[in-house]
Design an enzyme around this catalytic site. Structure first.
Site, PDB file in Angstrom:
ATOM      1  N   ARG A 200     -18.672  13.654  13.590  1.00  0.00           N
ATOM      2  CA  ARG A 200     -19.360  13.069  12.444  1.00  0.00           C
ATOM      3  C   ARG A 200     -20.462  12.096  12.834  1.00  0.00           C
ATOM      4  O   ARG A 200     -21.529  12.082  12.211  1.00  0.00           O
ATOM      5  CB  ARG A 200     -18.337  12.344  11.572  1.00  0.00           C
ATOM      6  CG  ARG A 200     -17.405  13.324  10.906  1.00  0.00           C
ATOM      7  CD  ARG A 200     -16.308  12.643  10.145  1.00  0.00           C
ATOM      8  NE  ARG A 200     -15.503  13.666   9.473  1.00  0.00           N
ATOM      9  CZ  ARG A 200     -14.407  13.402   8.782  1.00  0.00           C
ATOM     10  NH1 ARG A 200     -13.968  12.167   8.686  1.00  0.00           N
ATOM     11  NH2 ARG A 200     -13.744  14.370   8.190  1.00  0.00           N
TER      12      ARG A 200
ATOM     13  N   ARG B  32     -13.788   8.667  14.470  1.00  0.00           N
ATOM     14  CA  ARG B  32     -12.626   9.482  14.159  1.00  0.00           C
ATOM     15  C   ARG B  32     -13.043  10.932  13.960  1.00  0.00           C
ATOM     16  O   ARG B  32     -14.064  11.209  13.339  1.00  0.00           O
ATOM     17  CB  ARG B  32     -11.941   8.971  12.882  1.00  0.00           C
ATOM     18  CG  ARG B  32     -10.744   9.789  12.478  1.00  0.00           C
ATOM     19  CD  ARG B  32     -10.044   9.190  11.286  1.00  0.00           C
ATOM     20  NE  ARG B  32     -10.842   9.182  10.079  1.00  0.00           N
ATOM     21  CZ  ARG B  32     -11.074  10.251   9.319  1.00  0.00           C
ATOM     22  NH1 ARG B  32     -10.577  11.426   9.638  1.00  0.00           N
ATOM     23  NH2 ARG B  32     -11.810  10.147   8.224  1.00  0.00           N
TER      24      ARG B  32
ATOM     25  N   HIS C 219     -20.008   9.364   7.266  1.00  0.00           N
ATOM     26  CA  HIS C 219     -19.736  10.797   7.151  1.00  0.00           C
ATOM     27  C   HIS C 219     -21.030  11.540   6.849  1.00  0.00           C
ATOM     28  O   HIS C 219     -21.760  11.167   5.941  1.00  0.00           O
ATOM     29  CB  HIS C 219     -18.716  11.023   6.035  1.00  0.00           C
ATOM     30  CG  HIS C 219     -18.088  12.383   6.094  1.00  0.00           C
ATOM     31  ND1 HIS C 219     -18.794  13.523   5.841  1.00  0.00           N
ATOM     32  CD2 HIS C 219     -16.822  12.768   6.378  1.00  0.00           C
ATOM     33  CE1 HIS C 219     -17.982  14.564   5.971  1.00  0.00           C
ATOM     34  NE2 HIS C 219     -16.791  14.133   6.300  1.00  0.00           N
TER      35      HIS C 219
ATOM     36  N   GLY D 220       0.838  -1.194   0.000  1.00  0.00           N
ATOM     37  CA  GLY D 220       0.000   0.000   0.000  1.00  0.00           C
ATOM     38  C   GLY D 220       0.874   1.245   0.000  1.00  0.00           C
ATOM     39  O   GLY D 220       1.894   1.307   0.691  1.00  0.00           O
TER      40      GLY D 220
ATOM     41  N   HIS E  49     -17.604   6.162   5.157  1.00  0.00           N
ATOM     42  CA  HIS E  49     -16.452   6.964   4.794  1.00  0.00           C
ATOM     43  C   HIS E  49     -15.126   6.365   5.262  1.00  0.00           C
ATOM     44  O   HIS E  49     -14.121   6.405   4.558  1.00  0.00           O
ATOM     45  CB  HIS E  49     -16.630   8.357   5.410  1.00  0.00           C
ATOM     46  CG  HIS E  49     -15.520   9.297   5.119  1.00  0.00           C
ATOM     47  ND1 HIS E  49     -15.101   9.557   3.828  1.00  0.00           N
ATOM     48  CD2 HIS E  49     -14.725  10.047   5.926  1.00  0.00           C
ATOM     49  CE1 HIS E  49     -14.103  10.428   3.877  1.00  0.00           C
ATOM     50  NE2 HIS E  49     -13.837  10.722   5.132  1.00  0.00           N
TER      51      HIS E  49
ATOM     52  N   GLU F 250      -5.026   3.650   8.222  1.00  0.00           N
ATOM     53  CA  GLU F 250      -6.407   3.197   8.403  1.00  0.00           C
ATOM     54  C   GLU F 250      -6.481   1.671   8.547  1.00  0.00           C
ATOM     55  O   GLU F 250      -7.439   1.142   9.093  1.00  0.00           O
ATOM     56  CB  GLU F 250      -7.279   3.666   7.225  1.00  0.00           C
ATOM     57  CG  GLU F 250      -8.775   3.468   7.463  1.00  0.00           C
ATOM     58  CD  GLU F 250      -9.639   3.935   6.286  1.00  0.00           C
ATOM     59  OE1 GLU F 250      -9.092   4.571   5.367  1.00  0.00           O
ATOM     60  OE2 GLU F 250     -10.854   3.666   6.303  1.00  0.00           O
TER      61      GLU F 250
END
Lengths: 251, 222, 658
Positions: free
Chosen positions: C330, C457, C266, C40, C423, C447
């Site tokens: 959120r 978060r 989100h 990644g 999200h 993540e």
């Protein structure tokens, strides 16, 4: 605006890099609120269900920022709208009954992998040649220690918004990568952090650009006109200037 | 030596030569056009001949002539090189091409326009420069002006000259501002000025040139 | 196995310092003989790969995209937090630490979060040094804005493209190391199996996505920086390719999965418009700086939003949470939107949307300021709107353009319609303080791990965590492991463990190819997404979760009978890539529901309808659930391990933003 649209697609099919390609015609029913790639999803779903091979195309974020999607649509990279990537192009930009021709980016430096997917590794190699600031982690001074006028920061940012999609290369009749290279060179040449390597950077990047087989710039402006992030042509002038300056200093 | 090798090895070096020689040739056009326009004194070519005489027999003008040819040859050779390599940058062309949506036809046709101008130049140099320089056929009786009038009695010649000037006009329309862009001059206040000047230059100079064979052919200039 | 988070002793503000000064080091000569695999190349992966290469390690980096620059960190919009206190508004490392723990609804580790807050300041310095063009004030200093869940301005940004600018900065550092030969980059490669030798992670099996061939790669350590798994919901703000595969293979090989049910929904995304929709688009949280969220006071009010007078609008966030208003975290904003829509106050054709309205601030905040700057006295409303529009354009122009492009509506003229969407995933591979998973030598960053955000978060903290892990944490913590590996010679990839792992991977591919059914992998993905969204989304309950588990099992069974993967194995075959990823999502989805079912409380993004206050707020149960759920894969089911959370520095209390 919720009527179905009957679209005929003429899509480039090419099995692999060495195979010769051909156009294939497909019919698909689209919705005006669909994105162009969602129409391809629908088509691929049809193809799979009928036992045919789906069309390979590059895409990832689908919000116009990753730079992965490509496609030359009716002769224009990312389609007919300015400042928009293929993934953000919606079918409402077309008419019911349209025939749309879709081709991959075509450039020697971007060999086709399959169908509409191409290899843009050349861009990575150009960045690898010099598109960076050589600062190891841990070496930084406080972020506010060096003041940068807002105007300069904004100009650097404007150049830095390049998503590396390659539309500039695909639009240019010479398949030149000057807009891409110019954007990175301009960003780093504007910022104080880019100064120490300013001259070596531009020379290394231009050498790599030439080695990759991109054409020379003839200032037609097609790159900037088709750039989904609307990177201005001035970055190319700036690239020229930076390069000559470096050369005059013997770099 | 190494310092300048990039002029012939890198794409940007080659472009720099195109730009500098292009601007040099543009300045030459001003001089050339200015002197030729002396025929519009309509004094039977008297003033024009004086100027031609001066241009032909002054040592430093002769020296600059060599420079002019060097510039021209560099412009042509580099231009042809760039045009031919640029033409091979794609494995195959797009089946559908909507280039007009993002650029002007003449900006994409600089090689073609340049080639037409080059062919025109061959004819043009044969008409005048070869006569004067090598055949030494220009003298008190057979002046540059009379040669000119003679050449432009032929309608074919007039057509060739007009077409040559038209190509020049389009070539300049892109080339003028492109030369500055290549030099690295792109500024939000100056560039619009350069573009406006370039556009007018590209129209006025070729128009003046083209007007000469036409007016002579029509007998307006004697 | 007993979970040991390996949190250093001592006061929370000293833990990281004392760890750093006592952690064993690897000398430069030995570093050159140690190989590290980084999977990644987002913020965590790029920053880790480049930093480790700078230190002298031999790094191999992998990404499935065609270039490391395309990792989905690129799409982050709003900003990155750092406790710089440049605004002199009372920020500090401790306050960022506190806000993050509280924002996470007291389900994150104190030690990790404090470290995150400490290194946050270095991140900004590093990024600026690397040439990231952050937004600046006229005086040349860096500019900040506010994000949800905080009362200070600590978010650094670059228009609405902060993630792009940060990733390109990290990517350029990575490419520099590629050019220097310290990193070998493998683009269009996907990790599909983990290789474990003598209990330690020693390499991966990767599939070259262009040729379809399997490759074996050795590493003394393996870093998974593979992002989150929000795509299990099919519709999310993640990229189409974002997947759980690498992390899931590691999980199947022994890495515990932490808090899988903690998902972030989100609040401000563009609503779904049709069944063909392939992804959802976020409208940055930064918009809540200047946008006010409302619905009509009357149910089913079909008037155009501009025709609804002020007194008939319900600014429900300002009403319910006066202290934070539109800038509540959120999870709270999302639930509040859902509550209004479920109660029949939603707007738009689907009635599943609320308004995000900029007019008030366009006029009163920006319009008036501009007017006074330009000396316009008694400006008319039209002039104020025009002036305000210019400022809004400069701050959020790209977001407004994107909104218009997608919806064909002009957000400068009428309010945006928004609705919550999946999200981010707070859950991920369980890691200790050193970011090491339960498999020695296997690390998870960004993540992909579960660590710092608890059950919710805060905005602009994902970028911070990704870069913290990659730039400033792993370069130290990996030394503790590798210092003991200096005698380990590179292991040949002919080793039986590599052969066996490759066989597992190959068998799985053959299995998918041989099913030859009727349905596309995509169609299964869509169906799974619907189950997850309905029953394991913004609100969950016991019955629903149980039903979801059985539905997912049935769907998975059907998948292995009826999926059709066209094409060949050894070629560029995106459908095969997709099928492999969907197969993993079909297992993960079940685990998420199991985890959600286990957690009989509501906290952060995990809202169990059975556990709420009378006002509809989440009700935690700290006595029973103040732990991290770490799930061990057991073949057909999972075993739960608990890591108790201890709060020594922060008083655990009911979260209030009122």
């Amino acid at each position: 605006m919720n009527h179905d649209m009957n679209i005929t697609l003429k899509v480039w099919r090419q099995e692999n890099t060495n195979a010769s390609g051909r156009f294939e015609e497909h019919k698909v029913v689209a919705n005006p609120d669909m994105s162009f790639l969602e129409m391809f999803d629908v088509l691929n779903e049809q193809l799979i269900e009928t036992g045919k091979e789906p069309i390979a195309f590059d895409h990832d974020c689908r919000e116009g920022i990753c730079g992965m999607c490509s496609m030359v649509i009716n002769g224009r990279p990312h389609g007919p709208k300015r400042g928009v990537t293929t993934c953000q192009l919606h079918m409402r930009s077309f008419k019911d009954g349209d025939t749309i021709t879709v081709e991959p980016w075509r450039a020697n430096a971007f060999p086709v992998i399959k169908d509409l997917s191409v290899n843009r590794g050349a861009f990575d190699r150009i960045i690898s040649a010099g598109g960076f600031v050589s600062v190891n982690t841990g070496n930084a001074v406080d972020a506010n220690a060096i003041l940068i006028p807002k105007e300069v920061a904004d100009e650097a940012f404007e150049a830095a918004t390049c998503i590396g999609c390659g539309a500039c290369v695909s639009a240019c009749k010479n398949a030149s990568a000057m807009l891409f290279v110019g954007a990175k060179v301009t960003q780093l040449a504007k910022l104080p952090q880019g100064q120490p390597e300013r001259e070596t950077r531009v020379v290394a990047m231009v050498n790599q650009m030439d080695a990759e087989g991109f054409g020379a710039c003839t200032n037609t402006g097609a790159c900037s006109a088709e750039c989904p992030k609307q990177i201005p042509l001035s970055v190319i002038a700036n690239l020229n200037k930076e390069y000559y300056r470096a050369k005059m200093n013997g770099k | 030596m190494n310092l300048f090798s990039f002029l012939f090895s890198s794409s940007l070096g080659r472009k720099l030569i195109m730009s500098l020689t292009g601007i040099f040739l543009i300045t030459f056009l001003v001089v050339h056009c200015g002197i030729n326009a002396l025929i519009y004194m309509n004094d039977g070519g008297e003033t024009f001949n004086l100027a031609a005489e001066f241009m032909g027999h002054t040592w430093y003008i002769r020296a600059m002539e060599i420079g002019l040819f060097v510039g021209l040859i560099l412009h042509v050779v580099q231009g042809l090189y760039l045009a031919s390599t640029n033409a091979n940058r794609r494995p195959q062309n797009y089946a559908v091409n909507s280039a007009s949506a993002n650029s002007t036809w003449y900006s994409r046709s600089m090689g073609l326009l340049g080639t037409i101008i080059l062919l025109f130049l061959v004819v043009h140099l044969r008409h005048f420069w070869v006569e004067a320089r090598f055949l030494h056929s220009i003298n008190d009786k057979n002046t540059m002006f009379t040669v000119m009038v003679a050449v432009f009695q032929n309608p074919m010649a007039v057509v060739i000259y007009v077409l040559g000037c038209l190509s020049l006009s389009y070539h300049l329309l892109h080339g003028f501002q492109s030369a500055f862009q290549t030099l690295g001059i792109n500024h939000k206040s100056y560039t619009p000025i350069i573009q406006t000047v370039g556009t007018w230059f590209s129209i006025i100079i070729p128009f003046l040139f083209a007007s000469m064979p036409v007016t002579i052919f029509l007998g307006l200039i004697k | 196995m007993k979970l040991d988070a390996k949190i250093p002793q001592g006061p929370v503000s000293e833990k990281w310092n004392s760890y750093k000064s006592s952690v064993p080091l690897v000398n430069p000569a030995n570093k050159r003989n140690l190989e590290i695999i980084v999977v990644g190349t987002g913020l965590a992966g790029s920053s880790a790969a480049s930093t480790l290469a700078e230190l002298g390690y031999k790094v191999k980096a992998f990404c499935f995209q065609d270039s490391p620059r395309r990792a989905h960190s690129i799409a982050a919009q709003g900003g990155i937090n750092a406790a710089k206190n440049y605004q002199n508004d009372g920020d500090s490392v401790h306050r960022l630490f506190y806000d993050t723990i509280k924002g996470g609804d007291f389900r994150a580790r104190e030690g990790n979060v404090h470290r995150l807050a400490e290194v946050s300041v270095n991140i900004i310095d590093q990024c600026v040094a690397a040439g990231v063009p952050f937004a600046r004030e006229y005086g040349g200093t860096l500019s900040n804005r506010s994000f949800g869940g905080t009362q200070v301005q600590r978010t650094f940004y670059a228009a609405g493209q902060t993630g792009q600018q940060l990733l390109l900065g990290a990517y350029s550092g990575l490419e520099r190391q590629v050019g220097l030969g310290n990193v070998k980059m493998y683009s269009r490669h996907e990790m599909i199996e983990l290789v474990i030798i003598d209990g330690k992670a020693r390499g991966i099996i990767a599939r070259n996505l262009v040729t379809g061939k399997l490759e074996r790669h050795f590493g003394h350590a393996v870093l998974l920086c593979t992002g989150g798994y929000g795509n299990v919901f099919y519709l999310s703000t993640n990229a189409m390719g974002s997947n759980v595969t690498a992390a899931w293979k590691a999980h199947r090989q022994g890495a515990y999965f932490g808090n899988p049910c903690f998902t972030q929904i989100h609040p401000t995304c563009i609503p779904v418009s049709g069944h063909y929709q392939s992804k959802l688009t976020l409208m940055s949280e930064s918009l809540r700086n200047d946008g006010r969220i409302w619905v009509p006071k009357k149910q089913g009010d079909d008037r155009h939003p501009n025709d609804i007078p002020e007194e008939e609008r319900d600014y429900y966030l300002e009403r319910r949470y006066p202290a934070f208003g539109n800038l509540v975290p959120r999870d709270i904003a999302s639930r509040a939107a859902k509550e209004r829509c479920d109660a029949g106050y939603g707007v738009g054709s689907s009635k599943m949307a609320v308004y995000l309205d900029f007019r008030y601030n366009m006029v009163n905040k920006y319009g008036r300021a501009e007017a006074s700057k330009r000396g316009i006295e008694n400006p008319s409303e039209d002039i104020l709107v025009a002036l305000g529009k210019e400022v809004v354009k400069e701050q959020y122009g790209n977001l407004f353009d994107m909104y218009k492009q997608i919806t064909d509506e002009d957000p400068y003229e009428a309010p945006m319609r928004i609705y919550p969407a999946v999200h981010y995933t707070m859950g991920g591979l369980w890691v200790d303080y050193e970011l090491q998973t339960t498999v020695p030598g296997l690390y998870a960053l960004g993540e992909a791990n579960f660590s710092d955000h608890g059950a919710n978060r805060l905005g602009a903290s994902a970028l911070m965590q990704g870069l913290a892990d990659g730039y400033f944490v792993i370069p130290y913590t990996i030394g503790n492991y590798l210092s003991k590996e200096i005698h380990t010679k590179p292991i040949t990839t002919d080793h039986e463990a590599f052969v066996a792992a490759e066989k597992i991977a190959n068998d799985r591919i053959q299995q998918l190819m041989n099913i030859n059914g009727k349905r596309s992998a995509e169609s299964y993905h869509r169906e799974l997404g619907l189950i997850m969204w309905d029953k394991c989304g913004m609100a969950r309950n016991e019955a629903g979760l149980k039903q979801a588990i059985s539905e997912i099992r049935a769907l998975r069974e059907d998948f292995y009978k009826n999926v059709r993967v066209p094409g060949k194995v050894e070629e560029f075959n995106p459908e095969l890539d997709k099928a492999g990823r969907v197969a993993d999502f079909l297992e993960l989805g079940e685990l998420m529901c199991i985890d959600a079912l286990d957690r009989n409380e509501s906290c952060g993004g995990h809202f169990r309808e059975e556990y709420q206050t009378e006002e509809g707020e989440a009700m935690r149960d700290d006595d029973k659930y103040a732990y991290v759920s770490a799930w061990e894969y057991k073949g057909s089911d999972w075993q739960l391990h608990k890591e108790e959370l201890n709060y020594e520095n922060i008083k655990v209390q009911q979260r209030s933003y009122k």
